[in-house]
Design a protein around this motif. Structure first.
Motif, PDB file in Angstrom:
ATOM      1  N   UNK A   1       0.816  -1.055   0.018  1.00  0.00           N
ATOM      2  CA  UNK A   1      -0.115   0.089   0.014  1.00  0.00           C
ATOM      3  C   UNK A   1       0.932   1.370  -0.200  1.00  0.00           C
ATOM      4  N   UNK A   2       1.837   1.241   0.704  1.00  0.00           N
ATOM      5  CA  UNK A   2       2.851   2.316   0.984  1.00  0.00           C
ATOM      6  C   UNK A   2       3.383   2.817  -0.801  1.00  0.00           C
ATOM      7  N   UNK A   3       3.791   1.541  -1.231  1.00  0.00           N
ATOM      8  CA  UNK A   3       4.262   1.615  -2.558  1.00  0.00           C
ATOM      9  C   UNK A   3       3.342   2.421  -3.475  1.00  0.00           C
ATOM     10  N   UNK A   4       2.167   1.975  -3.387  1.00  0.00           N
ATOM     11  CA  UNK A   4       1.033   2.903  -4.361  1.00  0.00           C
ATOM     12  C   UNK A   4       0.997   4.259  -3.995  1.00  0.00           C
ATOM     13  N   UNK A   5       0.992   4.399  -2.473  1.00  0.00           N
ATOM     14  CA  UNK A   5       0.981   6.008  -1.952  1.00  0.00           C
ATOM     15  C   UNK A   5       2.391   6.730  -2.509  1.00  0.00           C
ATOM     16  N   UNK A   6       3.323   6.359  -2.672  1.00  0.00           N
ATOM     17  CA  UNK A   6       4.688   7.101  -2.699  1.00  0.00           C
ATOM     18  C   UNK A   6       4.804   8.065  -3.830  1.00  0.00           C
ATOM     19  N   UNK A   7       4.285   7.312  -5.124  1.00  0.00           N
ATOM     20  CA  UNK A   7       4.352   8.418  -6.564  1.00  0.00           C
ATOM     21  C   UNK A   7       3.480   9.667  -6.296  1.00  0.00           C
ATOM     22  N   UNK A   8       2.582   9.582  -5.327  1.00  0.00           N
ATOM     23  CA  UNK A   8       1.643  10.796  -5.043  1.00  0.00           C
ATOM     24  C   UNK A   8       2.442  12.002  -4.213  1.00  0.00           C
TER      25      UNK A   8
ATOM     26  N   UNK B   1       1.648  17.832   1.456  1.00  0.00           N
ATOM     27  CA  UNK B   1       2.354  18.111   0.378  1.00  0.00           C
ATOM     28  C   UNK B   1       2.437  16.454  -0.659  1.00  0.00           C
ATOM     29  N   UNK B   2       1.179  16.666  -1.192  1.00  0.00           N
ATOM     30  CA  UNK B   2       0.810  15.195  -2.026  1.00  0.00           C
ATOM     31  C   UNK B   2      -0.054  15.713  -3.206  1.00  0.00           C
ATOM     32  N   UNK B   3       0.025  14.868  -4.127  1.00  0.00           N
ATOM     33  CA  UNK B   3      -0.994  15.149  -5.350  1.00  0.00           C
ATOM     34  C   UNK B   3      -2.192  14.368  -5.113  1.00  0.00           C
ATOM     35  N   UNK B   4      -3.407  15.327  -4.752  1.00  0.00           N
ATOM     36  CA  UNK B   4      -4.730  14.992  -4.339  1.00  0.00           C
ATOM     37  C   UNK B   4      -5.411  14.024  -5.472  1.00  0.00           C
ATOM     38  N   UNK B   5      -5.211  14.526  -6.425  1.00  0.00           N
ATOM     39  CA  UNK B   5      -5.693  13.682  -7.828  1.00  0.00           C
ATOM     40  C   UNK B   5      -5.262  12.359  -7.842  1.00  0.00           C
TER      41      UNK B   5
END
Length: 197
Positions: free
Chosen positions: A62-69, A149-153
């Motif tokens: 799950x963290x790997x999915x979040x990281x790019x944003x 500090x992240x990309x909401x979209x």
């Protein structure tokens, strides 16, 4: 009648509490996360609408999915945190209102027919609930690192593809390691921020 909390409680929740950028490796058990929700849910919201939705990112996958944003400055600390909560807004919160606010039998239809009111109510109250979440976490002995500090979209596309939920902010939780804390910033004085009429 409630009495003021003692100095120790005030220090833990406000006076000595910090925003943490680094956490120890001590895990945050799922049972504690449920306890956290069961405490914070009692914070008030408009018409008891409770639009907050909380996606807890704990597993490496799950963290790997979040990281790019994440913005570059937030990646390392978030990947190392025991858990990251995506504090989100349920844009269809009104579906629960017949149960949650039976005092007004027209509440659901009022929101269903007014998109602007729904959006304003949802964002305001999910943000309130996110604040309650931070306070409840501190009360239960957890430390917090809230961030925007992240990309909401990108987060919404990855985790909330059906569009019902929209990310508001992220909250890293765990047991803090103060070695990476910045010096505590000053706060505005009452003279600067408060008007009493």
């Amino acid at each position: 009648m409630p009495t003021p909390l003692d100095t120790h409680a005030l220090a833990q929740v406000f006076l000595n509490a910090r925003t943490f950028n680094k956490f120890t490796e001590q895990a945050v058990p799922d049972a504690l996360i449920i306890k956290l929700y069961d405490l914070m849910k009692w914070g008030p919201t408009s018409m008891n609408c409770q639009p907050g939705h909380y996606l807890v990112v704990k597993s490496p996958a799950a963290k790997k999915r979040l990281q790019p944003a994440l913005m570059p400055g937030n990646q390392e600390k978030t990947m190392a945190a025991p858990a990251t909560i995506i504090v989100a807004t349920d844009m269809q919160f009104y579906q629960h209102m017949p149960t949650q606010f039976p005092a007004n039998p027209n509440a659901q239809s009022m929101f269903e027919s007014n998109a602007d009111l729904t959006e304003q109510t949802a964002l305001r109250n999910s943000t309130l609930q996110g604040g309650y979440l931070i306070l409840a976490a501190r009360m239960l002995g957890l430390d917090c690192g809230p961030m925007s500090g992240f990309d909401n979209q990108a987060v919404d596309a990855e985790f909330f593809a059906d569009g019902r939920y929209k990310s508001n902010f992220l909250l890293n939780i765990g047991y803090g390691d103060a070695s990476k804390n910045y010096p505590r910033g000053p706060r505005l004085t009452a003279e600067q921020a408060v008007e009493i009429l």
